[in-house]
Design an enzyme around this catalytic site. Structure first.
Site, PDB file in Angstrom:
ATOM      1  N   GLY A   1       0.734  -1.108  -0.133  1.00  0.00           N
ATOM      2  CA  GLY A   1      -0.079   0.080   0.059  1.00  0.00           C
ATOM      3  C   GLY A   1       0.984   1.168  -0.024  1.00  0.00           C
TER       4      GLY A   1
ATOM      5  CB  CYS B   1      26.074  -1.266  24.540  1.00  0.00           C
ATOM      6  SG  CYS B   1      25.934  -1.221  26.071  1.00  0.00           S
TER       7      CYS B   1
ATOM      8  CE1 TYR C   1      14.667  -0.403   6.114  1.00  0.00           C
ATOM      9  CE2 TYR C   1      12.908   0.380   7.731  1.00  0.00           C
ATOM     10  CZ  TYR C   1      13.594  -0.630   6.738  1.00  0.00           C
ATOM     11  OH  TYR C   1      12.757  -1.770   6.971  1.00  0.00           O
TER      12      TYR C   1
HETATM   13  N1  PLP Z   1       3.845  -7.159  -0.151  1.00  0.00           N
HETATM   14  C1  PLP Z   1       5.360  -7.283  -0.357  1.00  0.00           C
HETATM   15  C2  PLP Z   1       5.681  -8.649  -1.248  1.00  0.00           C
HETATM   16  C3  PLP Z   1       6.076  -6.704   0.580  1.00  0.00           C
HETATM   17  O1  PLP Z   1       7.049  -6.996   0.546  1.00  0.00           O
HETATM   18  C4  PLP Z   1       5.745  -5.475   1.341  1.00  0.00           C
HETATM   19  C5  PLP Z   1       6.577  -4.854   2.229  1.00  0.00           C
HETATM   20  O2  PLP Z   1       7.507  -4.195   1.764  1.00  0.00           O
HETATM   21  C6  PLP Z   1       4.186  -5.345   1.572  1.00  0.00           C
HETATM   22  C7  PLP Z   1       3.183  -6.106   0.572  1.00  0.00           C
HETATM   23  C8  PLP Z   1       3.632  -4.428   2.158  1.00  0.00           C
HETATM   24  O3  PLP Z   1       3.750  -2.895   1.977  1.00  0.00           O
HETATM   25  P1  PLP Z   1       3.726  -1.685   2.627  1.00  0.00           P
HETATM   26  O4  PLP Z   1       3.659  -1.731   4.357  1.00  0.00           O
HETATM   27  O5  PLP Z   1       4.351  -0.829   2.097  1.00  0.00           O
HETATM   28  O6  PLP Z   1       2.257  -1.593   2.385  1.00  0.00           O
END
Ligand code: PLP
Length: 436
Positions: free
Chosen positions: A255, A365, A335
């Site tokens: 998403g 640590c 990140y």
């Molecule tokens: N589907 C796949 C294959 C993913 O690797 C991810 C996360 O990277 C997602 C769905 C969910 O993505 P997001 O949390 O950005 O909606």
């Protein structure tokens, strides 16, 4: 109630009290939850999650009515059983990436036929488990995986429903660690190889090709990459169907991004109206649509409460040492991610002139154990802070590093808080160790 702190946090606001202001999530006073359950503590708003889901449901409404859309919550974002139960009851399927996640979905009462299994490294054991459970679809990421899945399915006398993850080579314009749709990434099958790989899959007796899948990355805040990816995927759909392989569904992956720090992702309903219009315009109105949102359903529904342990002034930097750390909130260390950090009870404006620029750090640590750089805060030891946007990729990525028990979790519905995960003790974290 005063204005929400961030557009992305509609259920988080300060309320005036006789002694100042207090931060509330829905109707729950966060300082009360910190006192009852201790810190670090994750607190989630149920309404914020349901509102976020509703935006996708509105966007896909025309297909949902025809039974041709499936919202599969990507539980890697937050896999707490209570949250899975909430989404299962709201009609979601699930996107899993391990056998462990499948067990969680089942434990929470999710429907296995609405589960899709993503990920580049599924083991034979996980494939067997998923076939025995009768999941809805495997999103296969390589030719080698297709062959192994076929072997496992034939061994079990079953047929595995598959969709192949293609790599549309679209730049999601996000952090390199969470960008997944470019040629150099480990995910998916190259666009140019896709038709040949589909032809191979269609010949394997243990597989039934049902769909196509792509996922270009996470924390995407622009609509262009989605529109571009859809066009690239539809080019492939047309080529694959022209080769005589019909596809029942198109899975467009994860998403939208969320507002961590003034980010302005498009609204899910508006984006999905546009995407469905393009599907219709290209003659694919009859295909089912699957999506796998994670972050946007839970990220801004959650906060992590933490207490200031010590203030440590320095020559170059001042440190605000809190009791939450990189094992609870790994995103900054991983990140360099930004999480807004705010007090639960802000000090009055006369004291605000005493705001100091702090590095907000945890007790672990590692110099990488920081939660926020350059934060202007008016705080004293014993004050409590909320780390915002902590509903996604925090607790699910948490570890026991430094033998720190993982935090407790609370779900708030209106004024009603419910403990949904107990705090781990140190003994919990070495429960599986064996003394020779
Ligand atoms: N589907 C796949 C294959 C993913 O690797 C991810 C996360 O990277 C997602 C769905 C969910 O993505 P997001 O949390 O950005 O909606």
């Amino acid at each position: 109630m005063t204005a929400p702190l961030l557009p992305g946090h509609p259920h988080l606001a300060y309320r005036a009290t006789p002694s100042g202001q207090d931060l509330y999530l829905e109707g729950a006073r966060l300082a009360d939850l910190a006192r009852i359950h201790g810190t670090p503590l994750f607190v989630y708003s149920q309404q914020a999650m349901l509102d976020a889901l509703a935006a996708y449901q509105r966007g896909l409404a025309s297909r949902i009515e025809q039974g041709k859309a499936r919202i599969c919550y990507a539980l890697k974002a937050n896999s707490s059983l209570a949250i899975l139960q909430l989404f299962a009851r709201a009609g979601c399927g699930f996107d899993i990436v391990s056998g462990g996640e499948l067990e969680r979905v089942l434990a929470a009462g999710g429907d296995p036929t609405r589960v899709i299994f993503s990920g580049v490294g599924k083991t034979r054991t996980e494939m067997r488990q998923a076939l025995d459970t009768g999941i809805g679809c495997f999103n296969v990421e390589s030719e080698a995986e297709l062959d192994v899945l076929n072997d496992v399915a034939v061994e079990l006398g079953k047929v595995a429903p598959v969709s192949i993850r293609v790599n549309p080579d679209v730049d999601a314009k996000t952090h390199p660690y969470i960008s997944t749709g470019l040629k150099g990434n480990k995910f998916g099958i190259a666009h140019e190889r896709a038709v040949a790989v589909y032809q191979h899959a269609a010949r394997l007796p243990g597989l039934k090709v049902v769909g196509i899948d792509c996922h270009i990355g996470s924390q995407i805040t622009e609509e262009r990459p989605y529109l571009d990816a859809l066009e690239r995927v539809l080019d492939l759909v047309e080529a694959i169907e022209a080769a005589g392989i019909p596809l029942h569904h198109i899975d467009l992956g994860g998403g939208l991004g969320i507002d961590y720090h003034g980010d302005t992702p498009p609204a899910a309903d508006a984006l999905w109206h546009k995407l469905l219009a393009r599907l219709d315009a290209r003659g694919h109105g009859a295909k089912a649509i699957f999506i796998e949102p994670g972050r946007s359903l839970v990220g801004n529904a959650g906060v992590c409460l933490t207490e200031v342990l010590y203030l440590k002034p320095g020559e170059q930097k001042n440190f605000c040492i809190v009791d939450a750390a990189m094992n609870d909130l790994p995103r900054p260390a991983m990140y360099e991610a930004y999480h807004q950090i705010v007090p639960l009870a802000p000090r009055d404006t006369a004291q605000a002139s005493a705001a100091v620029n702090y590095e907000v750090v945890g007790p672990i640590c590692e110099s990488g154990d920081w939660l926020g750089h350059d934060r202007m805060l008016t705080v004293q030891a014993g004050d409590q802070l909320a780390v915002l946007s902590a509903g996604a990729y925090c607790m699910s990525m948490a570890s026991n590093y430094n033998t720190r028990g993982r935090a407790a979790e609370v779900l708030v519905r209106g004024e009603q808080p419910t403990l949904i995960r107990r705090r781990e003790s140190a003994a919990d974290s070495f429960r599986h160790d064996i003394l020779p």
